[in-house]
Motif scaffolding. Structure first.
Motif, mmCIF file in Angstrom:
data_model
loop_
_atom_site.group_PDB
_atom_site.id
_atom_site.type_symbol
_atom_site.label_atom_id
_atom_site.label_comp_id
_atom_site.label_asym_id
_atom_site.label_seq_id
_atom_site.Cartn_x
_atom_site.Cartn_y
_atom_site.Cartn_z
ATOM 1 N N THR A 1075 0.857 -1.190 0.000
ATOM 2 C CA THR A 1075 0.000 0.000 0.000
ATOM 3 C C THR A 1075 0.895 1.242 0.000
ATOM 4 O O THR A 1075 2.057 1.189 0.419
ATOM 5 N N ASN A 1076 0.319 2.350 -0.461
ATOM 6 C CA ASN A 1076 1.056 3.639 -0.487
ATOM 7 C C ASN A 1076 2.407 3.516 -1.183
ATOM 8 O O ASN A 1076 3.371 4.130 -0.740
ATOM 9 N N LEU A 1077 2.482 2.728 -2.248
ATOM 10 C CA LEU A 1077 3.812 2.554 -2.854
ATOM 11 C C LEU A 1077 4.231 3.814 -3.613
ATOM 12 O O LEU A 1077 5.331 4.322 -3.424
ATOM 13 N N PHE A 1078 3.338 4.314 -4.467
ATOM 14 C CA PHE A 1078 3.700 5.491 -5.263
ATOM 15 C C PHE A 1078 3.073 6.780 -4.733
ATOM 16 O O PHE A 1078 3.568 7.859 -4.970
ATOM 17 N N GLU A 1079 1.961 6.629 -4.025
ATOM 18 C CA GLU A 1079 1.305 7.821 -3.480
ATOM 19 C C GLU A 1079 1.016 7.616 -2.009
ATOM 20 O O GLU A 1079 0.450 6.606 -1.616
ATOM 21 N N GLY A 1080 1.418 8.604 -1.199
ATOM 22 C CA GLY A 1080 1.177 8.510 0.234
ATOM 23 C C GLY A 1080 -0.063 9.276 0.627
ATOM 24 O O GLY A 1080 -0.697 9.944 -0.194
ATOM 25 N N GLN A 1081 -0.420 9.160 1.928
ATOM 26 C CA GLN A 1081 -1.568 9.922 2.417
ATOM 27 C C GLN A 1081 -1.214 11.404 2.531
ATOM 28 O O GLN A 1081 -2.075 12.267 2.460
ATOM 29 N N THR A 1158 6.533 7.535 8.747
ATOM 30 C CA THR A 1158 6.860 6.950 7.428
ATOM 31 C C THR A 1158 5.690 6.176 6.827
ATOM 32 O O THR A 1158 5.690 5.873 5.642
ATOM 33 N N SER A 1159 4.662 5.851 7.635
ATOM 34 C CA SER A 1159 3.526 5.102 7.073
ATOM 35 C C SER A 1159 2.609 6.022 6.261
ATOM 36 O O SER A 1159 1.778 5.551 5.498
#
Length: 1351
Positions: A1075-1081, A1158-1159
């Motif tokens: 999850t969140n590999l290319f786009e983060g929250q 970092t999550s």
């Protein structure tokens, strides 16, 4: 644990026994004749999913060992003969010589079937005359003719199916034999040749190319059957329609042959180009799979996706051309016969004859018989044969690679060779005389020891290795010598240590002794048998015990001793199933230290005179290192000759003899004392390290790949003791879909890359072509009926002529309409090519790209639990099926089923009564198809999963070839390969047998249908004369129907079976992704991280959601700019700490960098901001530039500067220098320096060194430490410790134990406490070293305090 262990030991043999007894013996004669042997599989396949024990073994003539031995023997004879004649050996000649005659029975059966089919229209013509107006034939006579037609059809079907199955099995036999021969070739190829080929190419030949044997040989006999049949049909046609028949048949040939032979030549060229492009893609795929962790750590998914998609586009360009050509080929079936029939009718009428049913229908049947052969079978034969020739050429090229002369010398007498190897194992150190077969002919650069023996007995008594003036090169380039002018003699029973800087030729010297590296000059004599432990631990997927025994008998007392001296007892207690625990591929379920010790144990367990140990101590912690050296190398092996390559200078005192290599030359050699007293340079080289490193041992180089406890789930199936069972269990649980093929798979194939409208448009175009074909048939029938009616009314023979009015039209108009329909048909058939090809290629591209991009984003857990063989199978065999086989079967299915619809419609028009038997036929047909489909899919899935172990074995064998050959274990691996092949053969043979059984019973059903139709016409009173045209049409169409139905059903099932490849591809498009590999929250701040402050808060980490945590309750703060050393025993969780930082696993708690969780940010952004020098250095087969900078961000000057800073500039000729597969043209140490260069380039605020100096000498280690201190002075550096001295001047030391923080403080504070864990670790390195390390820690502590106070 004991109970569990007991189960492990008791159950697998039982399971294995069951498996052996339950793969039943081959069927008997009656079962084979009546195709009864497949019925249990049909029955079970419809009740549940078939398992391996449902398979029926193929006959012994298809056994991999038997056919492999035979072909190998013939091939060696062919090579010998060709060499003597100064020609190239021909693989085709070898195949014909080995198996040629056994191909004949299939051809005879196919000939019988065709002969009967050719004669049937004569009976049919007699039967038709019964309905003629002036017929005098009785119903009884007509029924005899009808019976003859039906029986002839059934016998033809019987012979045809047996002949086809025989030919398919023959193709299978050639594939099995060639695969076996290729694997044996891999076992004897010399290293230069192995470097010249790639895993990708070998896997591609085995998976895709050799499939051409299965396809081509089915119809190969038709090359000579078709001309015979054509001649017979021409004669019979002449009897029916006179000379106009010649014109029709000539038209048939002219339309078909020239164009088809041209197309087949084109297809062969395209096939060759496609194969090369596929090799290239698969090679890169193989590297990506093996280096996936590094790709993820560097966040290089995007550039690799671009590389693969570029290679895929080049491949698809060729596939598109091939598909267009094959689609044009298949189009001939639609229009050739109809065009030829039109020309025949035209000429027949122009010659003044009258159109009549009794002439036209038999002629149409004759044409039908031959046109199917000329337009369907002949193109297949031509294209498949052309492709098979390409395959044979590629196999020939592979077999032409050079062999290792010592291995091949004994090869024609393979049976003699291996027992002789066995006899070497227990040879004592003095029994050197028994090992003559280990030495080469002087012409190859090796001197046989007999010559020396005759010259000097005394010399032999104490010399184990004698190397005289040897130079050697890996590339055969005299300017690129790996070893230069080496002369040395190693005495028996002594310990000889080889040291030197990175890339100086230490491993090459061992490869020279192993004969993997041939000397270009000088001679090498080895007196005794060898055992070898390689530098990069090589393990294959089996139990730990199997990895250690590696084919040798299990002697409990010896085995226990070896495990004890190799410090494995403690690990066995950690493993869930002790030494019966399964190791994943490449030993993925073990830590680096465990892998190294198992690798060493394998070498030690093998009885030998000389042990070659390539740096076995660089991967273990201090205590274990000492234990291994004292207990094993200098204890258990004392009295044997040992050649030890090492970077642990402090062990040199114990060596009897030391050799220092530098740039491939011997710089100096002698005892420890002699070297210390000798030249100035050496004194510096040794004494520096003597002081600094005197007793310091590696703390845990390579100790964690992933801790052994981390991955217990891999070993859930560890009761299995043997590799195949393990593979099968995993595959059944993980890989195979069950139940019938779901509609969404079919939908997914069509809609991948295509809109619904486009799919409907393509289907409409294909259906329009079929409608045109049916119209042509209907027009001929209508015309014949009108003619018959006209004749009956006129009562006399008409005089013919083009303007004669027959019914509503004149003969001229009938001809014009007929010709127009045929013209439209030809146009439509060729118009449909482009939309259809576009549909297939778009689907292929989308399916591959989706699978690859999802796989790249997959969680690390997926790669740890899936073998590379299994993943490669999806990207070779399955994608190959989607690219090449699926479009052909799809078009066949479209063509045949639309034709079937047309036939039923025409029958209904002729006589609506035929709809009743037709409806019954279709209903029974539906039931047959459903029964067959379920079984066939189940077998096809089994066939897919039984193929993976074959690829897995090839890939793992290629990576461990030196170890395999040094152990003389080629025979064991060849047996394993043959065993895997035989299991796959049982599945493939079941699939072929299922098809033949289904076809035969379907034909029987069709004969019953035909009988019903004919006898309805004969015995049912329709209240008036039946039009002869209607009967002719109904019966010809029924005959076509019987042929079409079984071919159509086979094609439908083949299509659906090939769709299991789509299903398998789609499976990998649904794996768990990060999850969140290319786009983060949240967006990543531009200059983050600016400080590099790392905080772990209540962090628990597990590798799978359902497992116990590996890291437990971690609370650490690493301030900006700190240098932190991480230490701990094997399995303490050091590498898991890195996984947590990179977010490779499932995390509870928070990890923050500069206050940012970092999550919340994209994982790619996180990973690009952390530099890492990984535990296992990975290079890709691309340029140096690409290896350092795949994004093309840095200038050439930056790249050269980085290489200079890591001391690699001199080793690299240019930035465009190509790295070979796996980085094999660089030493392990050099690869590690390349990884350091990557880190230097990135210059991030955080650097992680995962035991980065494991494979380098102390001098290079010093150099690396200095580079890091200067280049990363202001950065936060986490170092998983390798040598304790490298972390003693750290700001903090983190001591890990069982996934928890045991200690975290200044090294000085920890060492000041005698009870601390760090103190006990340092104490193990010896008193003098402890004092020195304490001093380093103390100085560093006060210096940092001074700095802090000053600031």
């Amino acid at each position: 644990m004991t109970k569990k262990q007991k189960e492990v030991n008791e159950h697998p043999p039982k399971k294995k026994m069951e498996e052996k007894t339950s793969i039943q013996d081959p069927p008997g004669l009656i079962a084979r004749l009546g195709f009864f042997w497949m019925i249990p599989a049909f029955f079970n396949g419809n009740r549940r999913d078939l398992e391996e024990y449902d398979l029926i073994a193929a006959k012994s003539i298809y056994d991999s060992k038997i056919v492999g031995d035979k072909l190998e023997r013939v091939w060696y004879e062919e090579e010998f003969r060709a060499k003597a004649a100064g020609k190239k050996p021909s693989f085709l000649r070898a195949l014909i010589k080995a198996f040629g005659w056994s191909f004949l029975p299939g051809g005879l059966m196919q000939l019988t079937a065709e002969a009967i089919r050719t004669g049937t229209p004569l009976l049919f013509a007699q039967l038709l005359s019964y309905w003629q107006v002036d017929s005098t034939m009785t119903a009884q006579t007509a029924s005899y003719y009808a019976g003859g037609v039906i029986v002839a059809n059934w016998v033809a079907a019987f012979c045809n199916h047996h002949g086809n199955l025989f030919c398919q099995q023959f193709g299978m036999k050639l594939r099995i034999a060639t695969s076996s021969l290729m694997f044996r070739k891999v076992m004897v190829m010399n290293n230069g040749a192995l470097g010249g080929t790639t895993v990708g190419k070998i896997v591609n030949i085995l998976s895709n190319d050799l499939l051409r044997f299965d396809l081509a040989l089915l119809f190969l006999h038709y090359v000579w059957i078709i001309p015979l049949q054509y001649a017979a049909v021409l004669y019979l046609g002449y009897l029916q329609a006179g000379s106009s028949a010649f014109v029709g048949f000539a038209a048939l040939l002219i339309i078909a042959i020239p164009i088809q032979s041209g197309l087949s030549r084109l297809i062969a060229k395209v096939r060759f180009r496609t194969a090369e492009k596929t090799d290239d893609r698969v090679k890169t795929m193989s590297e990506v799979i093996n280096g996936i962790q590094v790709i993820k750590m560097y966040a290089w998914e995007i550039p690799f996706q671009k590389v693969i998609s570029k290679k895929r586009s080049l491949e698809l360009k060729e596939v598109r051309i091939a598909t267009i050509l094959k689609t044009v080929f298949l189009g001939f079936l639609m229009f050739t016969e109809r065009t030829a029939l039109f020309i025949a009718i035209l000429v027949y009428i122009l010659l003044g004859n009258t159109m009549s049913a009794s002439v036209i229908y038999p002629l149409q049947q004759f044409m039908n018989t031959t046109s199917v052969k000329v337009t369907l079978i002949l193109p297949l034969v031509l294209s498949f044969t052309a492709e098979m020739r390409v395959t044979i050429k590629r196999v020939e090229e592979f077999l032409a690679f050079e062999d290792r002369a010592d291995l091949v010398a004994s090869q024609p007498a393979t049976q003699l060779h291996f027992p002789r190897r066995k006899s070497e194992r227990p040879v004592s150190a003095l029994s050197y005389r028994l090992t003559t077969d280990d030495f080469l002919d002087p012409s190859n650069g090796f001197a046989p020891h007999d010559r020396k023996f005759s010259r000097s007995v005394s010399q032999l008594d104490d010399v184990a290795v004698d190397v005289r003036d040897v130079s050697a090169s890996w590339t055969n380039d005299p300017n690129m010598q790996a070893l230069k002018n080496i002369t040395l003699r190693i005495r028996k029973g002594k310990l000889c240590a080889i040291i030197g800087s990175v890339g100086c030729g230490k491993s090459s010297f061992l490869q020279l002794l192993l004969k993997e590296l041939s000397p270009s000059s000088g001679s090498v004599s080895i007196y005794g048998s060898l055992s070898y432990a390689c530098q990069e631990a090589w393990l294959f997927p089996a139990t730990v015990r199997d990895n250690i025994l590696f084919g040798l008998p299990y002697i409990p007392s010896k085995y226990k001793t070896v495990c004890k001296v190799c410090a494995l007892e403690k690990d066995f207690k950690q493993f869930p199933f002790s030494d019966q625990t399964l190791v994943g591929e490449r030993g993925v379920s073990l830590s680096g230290g465990q892998r190294a010790r198992i690798n060493l144990a394998r070498a030690v367990y093998r009885e030998a005179d000389i042990y070659l140990l390539d740096d076995p101590l660089s991967a273990v912690d201090a205590n274990v290192g000492r234990q291994l050296f004292e207990g094993c190398i200098n204890g258990y092996l004392r009295g044997r000759t040992r050649v030890l390559v090492t970077h642990q200078i402090h062990f040199l005192k114990a060596a009897d003899y030391i050799i220092i290599l530098n740039e491939g030359k011997i710089e100096n050699m002698g005892t420890y004392q002699e070297l210390i007293k000798s030249g100035r340079d050496l004194t510096r080289f040794l004494s520096e390290d003597k002081e600094k490193d005197k007793d310091s041992v590696n703390l845990s180089a390579k100790s964690e790949d992933k801790a052994s406890l981390v991955k217990r789930s891999i070993s859930r199936v560890s009761e299995a003791e043997e590799q195949p069972e393990f593979k099968a269990q995993v595959a059944v649980a993980e890989e195979r879909q069950s139940g019938s093929l779901r509609l969404e798979v079919i939908a997914a194939y069509f809609l991948s890359g295509n809109s619904v409208c486009y799919v409907l448009f393509t289907v409409a175009v294909v259906l329009a072509a079929t409608a045109a074909a049916a119209s042509a048939d209907y027009w001929v029938s209508n015309w014949t009926n009108e003619m018959a009616r006209y004749e009956a009314e006129a009562g006399i023979d008409t005089d013919g002529g083009l303007d004669e009015q027959v019914g509503r039209f004149t003969t001229r108009q009938y001809l014009i309409v007929h010709g127009s329909i045929v013209a439209v048909l030809i146009l439509l058939v060729n118009v449909r090519v482009l939309p259809f090809v576009q549909l297939c290629i778009a689907s292929s591209r989308k399916l591959h790209n989706k699978m690859f991009s999802v796989m790249l984003r997959g969680i690390m857990r997926f790669f740890d639990t899936s073998s590379s063989g299994r993943i490669l199978n999806r990207f070779t065999k399955d994608i190959g099926a989607v690219d090449e086989i699926l479009p052909r079967t799809l078009l066949d299915v479209f063509q045949i089923y639309s034709t079937l619809g047309a036939i039923l419609t025409l029958n209904a028009i002729a006589l609506y009564w035929t709809l009743i038997p037709s409806a019954v036929l279709i209903a029974i047909f539906g039931i047959f198809v459903k029964i067959y489909l379920n079984a066939a899919q189940s077998i096809k899935r089994l066939e897919g999963t039984t193929k993976s172990p074959v690829f897995g074995l090839v890939t793992s064998s290629l990576s461990g070839i030196s170890t395999i050959r040094s152990c003389g274990a080629q025979k064991k691996l060849i047996e394993d390969f043959d065993r895997h092949q035989n299991l796959h053969t049982a599945a493939w043979n079941g699939f072929l047998g299922g098809g033949a059984t289904f076809g035969f019973y379907l034909d029987t059903l069709c004969c019953i249908y035909l009988a019903t139709i004919i006898f309805v016409f004969l015995y049912v009173d329709f209240g008036g004369a039946i039009s002869i045209g209607s009967v002719g049409l109904a019966v010809t169409q029924s005959l076509t129907l019987t042929m079409m139905l079984q071919h159509g059903a086979r094609m439908l099932v083949e299509f659906l079976a090939q769709l299991t490849s789509v299903e398998r591809v789609l499976e990998y498009s649904r794996i768990d992704t990060e999850t969140n590999l290319f786009e983060g929250q949240v967006a990543t701040p531009h200059i983050w991280p600016s400080q590099g402050r790392i905080v772990f808060q209540n962090v628990n980490m597990r590798y799978a959601p359902d497992e116990a945590p590996i890291l437990k309750n971690l609370n650490i703060t690493v301030e900006s700019g700190w240098k932190v050393g991480v230490v701990g025993r094997t399995g303490a969780g050091k590498s898991s700490l890195i996984s947590a930082l990179f977010r490779f696993a499932f995390l509870d708690g928070t990890v923050t960098i500069d206050g940012l969780d970092t999550s919340l940010i994209a994982r790619q952004d996180l990973r690009t901001k952390i530099s890492i020098i990984p535990q296992e250095p990975v290079l890709f087969s691309a340029t140096i530039r690409y290896n350092l900078d795949p994004f093309n961000v840095y200038s050439d000057d930056d790249l050269w500067r980085a290489l200079e800073q890591v001391d690699m500039k001199s080793a690299i000729p240019s930035l465009d220098f190509l790295v070979t597969e796996g980085g094999s043209n660089f030493s392990v140490g050099q690869r590690q320096l390349m990884c350091l260069a990557r880190a230097v380039l990135r210059s991030n605020k955080i650097l992680i060194m995962d035991e980065a100096t494991a494979n380098v000498d102390p001098q290079t280690d010093n150099f690396i430490q200095k580079t890091i201190r200067s280049k990363f002075a202001s950065c936060t550096v986490l170092t998983i410790a390798h040598r304790l001295n490298t972390i003693m001047d750290s700001d903090r030391v983190l001591v890990m134990d069982s996934g928890e923080v045991a200690e975290f403080d200044y090294p000085y504070h920890l060492l000041s406490d005698p009870n601390s864990r760090l103190s006990s670790m340092v104490r193990e390195t010896g008193d003098s070293n402890m004092a020195r390390l304490f001093q380093i820690a103390k100085d560093a502590y006060f210096q940092s305090n001074l700095k802090e106070n000053a600031s």
